[in-house]
Design a protein around this motif. Structure first.
Motif, PDB file in Angstrom:
ATOM      1  N   VAL A 263       0.964  -1.023  -0.069  1.00  0.00           N
ATOM      2  CA  VAL A 263      -0.050  -0.331   0.168  1.00  0.00           C
ATOM      3  C   VAL A 263       1.025   1.356   0.355  1.00  0.00           C
ATOM      4  O   VAL A 263       0.841   2.391  -0.517  1.00  0.00           O
ATOM      5  CB  VAL A 263      -0.554   0.098   1.103  1.00  0.00           C
ATOM      6  CG1 VAL A 263      -1.615   1.184   1.276  1.00  0.00           C
ATOM      7  CG2 VAL A 263      -2.275  -0.755   1.198  1.00  0.00           C
ATOM      8  N   ILE A 264       1.851   1.117   0.764  1.00  0.00           N
ATOM      9  CA  ILE A 264       2.867   2.181   0.962  1.00  0.00           C
ATOM     10  C   ILE A 264       3.750   2.226  -0.879  1.00  0.00           C
ATOM     11  O   ILE A 264       3.923   3.620  -1.117  1.00  0.00           O
ATOM     12  CB  ILE A 264       3.982   2.274   1.941  1.00  0.00           C
ATOM     13  CG1 ILE A 264       3.480   2.186   3.078  1.00  0.00           C
ATOM     14  CG2 ILE A 264       4.996   3.224   2.165  1.00  0.00           C
ATOM     15  CD1 ILE A 264       4.198   1.827   4.430  1.00  0.00           C
ATOM     16  N   TYR A 266       2.942   1.327  -3.526  1.00  0.00           N
ATOM     17  CA  TYR A 266       2.284   1.944  -4.679  1.00  0.00           C
ATOM     18  C   TYR A 266       1.117   3.214  -4.461  1.00  0.00           C
ATOM     19  O   TYR A 266       0.109   3.232  -5.208  1.00  0.00           O
ATOM     20  CB  TYR A 266       1.253   0.911  -4.939  1.00  0.00           C
ATOM     21  CG  TYR A 266       2.116  -0.575  -5.811  1.00  0.00           C
ATOM     22  CD1 TYR A 266       3.188  -0.235  -6.978  1.00  0.00           C
ATOM     23  CD2 TYR A 266       2.454  -1.288  -5.325  1.00  0.00           C
ATOM     24  CE1 TYR A 266       3.798  -0.949  -7.208  1.00  0.00           C
ATOM     25  CE2 TYR A 266       3.510  -2.323  -5.290  1.00  0.00           C
ATOM     26  CZ  TYR A 266       3.939  -2.235  -6.903  1.00  0.00           C
ATOM     27  OH  TYR A 266       4.795  -3.573  -7.499  1.00  0.00           O
ATOM     28  N   SER A 267       1.215   3.999  -2.920  1.00  0.00           N
ATOM     29  CA  SER A 267       0.182   5.144  -3.464  1.00  0.00           C
ATOM     30  C   SER A 267       0.778   6.624  -3.216  1.00  0.00           C
ATOM     31  O   SER A 267       2.273   6.228  -3.910  1.00  0.00           O
ATOM     32  CB  SER A 267      -0.521   4.333  -1.835  1.00  0.00           C
ATOM     33  OG  SER A 267       0.923   5.339  -0.618  1.00  0.00           O
TER      34      SER A 267
END
Length: 267
Positions: A263-264, A266-267
């Motif tokens: 999540v980190i 690709y955010s």
């Protein structure tokens, strides 16, 4: 480096080197996620020395047996029990040394030091460990280790050069697929770490020997002591826990951390 920074690096290395959660992945994430300065190769060597001391002490009887078998092995005799163990350890270490040198010389190892790579490997190889642990038989103790299994586990160990995979995790996975019981699989993975840590320590040590100064040596000594204590505790904790618990708690941790990192990334 500050004492707090040294303590963080040493504890991360010590606690995660032998648990199947990837020490290298956590050490890479520390500067990536916190903004702290990379600890550098001097500290890397020091914490590896600390964890090496812990595993040698914990498995001293097995280490002593393997060392006693080396003279027999050099004479071409493997009938002595320690010679067979020493031979298996040498064979299991060859793939990771060869591939590690290739990655180091080509610079590919630095290219894989990203949050996304660690996230994927944490997740994927955590699930592979779960599958191997849940569906593999527990019919063999560590004493049944042989050359064929050493070759297979050595090849699996080389995969751990990808950050986030976990050297102990992937070798435990291989041992479980080969039918070793949980404590036997963990024991073999820990014994395999000794020549592997030695090899990586020699490689890193050669690179930093000409650049280390007194301050770096002092920091390294402090980090080594902290890493030794943390690693010894982690070894004791895991081997005790495996008497009654599977590897699932480590898998859950890996999956949660892997998802968070992806999540980190690709955010």
């Amino acid at each position: 480096m500050s004492l707090l920074h040294l303590l963080l690096v040493a504890l991360i290395q010590g606690l995660t080197e032998f648990l199947p959660v990837s020490s290298s992945g956590h050490l890479i994430l520390l500067p990536n996620l916190t903004g702290l300065q990379d600890q550098g190769q001097v500290i890397d060597v020091a914490v590896h020395v600390g964890t090496l001391g812990a595993v040698v002490l914990y498995f001293w009887q097995d280490v002593k047996l393997a060392v006693a078998g080396i003279p027999h092995l050099l004479r071409g005799r493997i009938d002595f029990p320690g010679a067979g163990l020493a031979l298996c350890l040498v064979i299991a270490t060859i793939p990771v040394v060869i591939i590690g040198l290739i990655l180091n010389l080509t610079g590919l190892d630095d290219m894989m030091r990203s949050t996304a790579v660690i996230g994927w490997t944490m997740l994927i190889f955590g699930l592979v460990l779960y599958w191997a642990d849940k569906y593999s038989p527990e019919r063999r103790p560590a004493e049944f280790w042989n050359i064929r299994d050493a070759i297979i586990m050595g090849l699996w160990q080389a995969i751990a050069l990808i950050p986030g995979t976990s050297r102990s995790g992937i070798t435990i996975t291989a041992a479980r697929r080969l039918g070793y019981n949980r404590r036997g699989a963990a024991k073999l993975a820990m014994l395999m770490s000794i020549p592997t840590i030695l090899a990586s320590g020699v490689l890193l040590g050669a690179e930093v020997a000409v650049t280390a100064d007194a301050a770096a040596a002092r920091d390294g000594a402090i980090a080594a002591v902290f890493a030794f204590g943390a690693a010894l505790f982690a070894l004791w904790f895991m081997m005790k826990l495996l008497k009654s618990v599977s590897f699932t708690p480590y898998v859950i941790y890996r999956v949660i951390l892997g998802v968070i990192l992806l999540v980190i990334a690709y955010s």
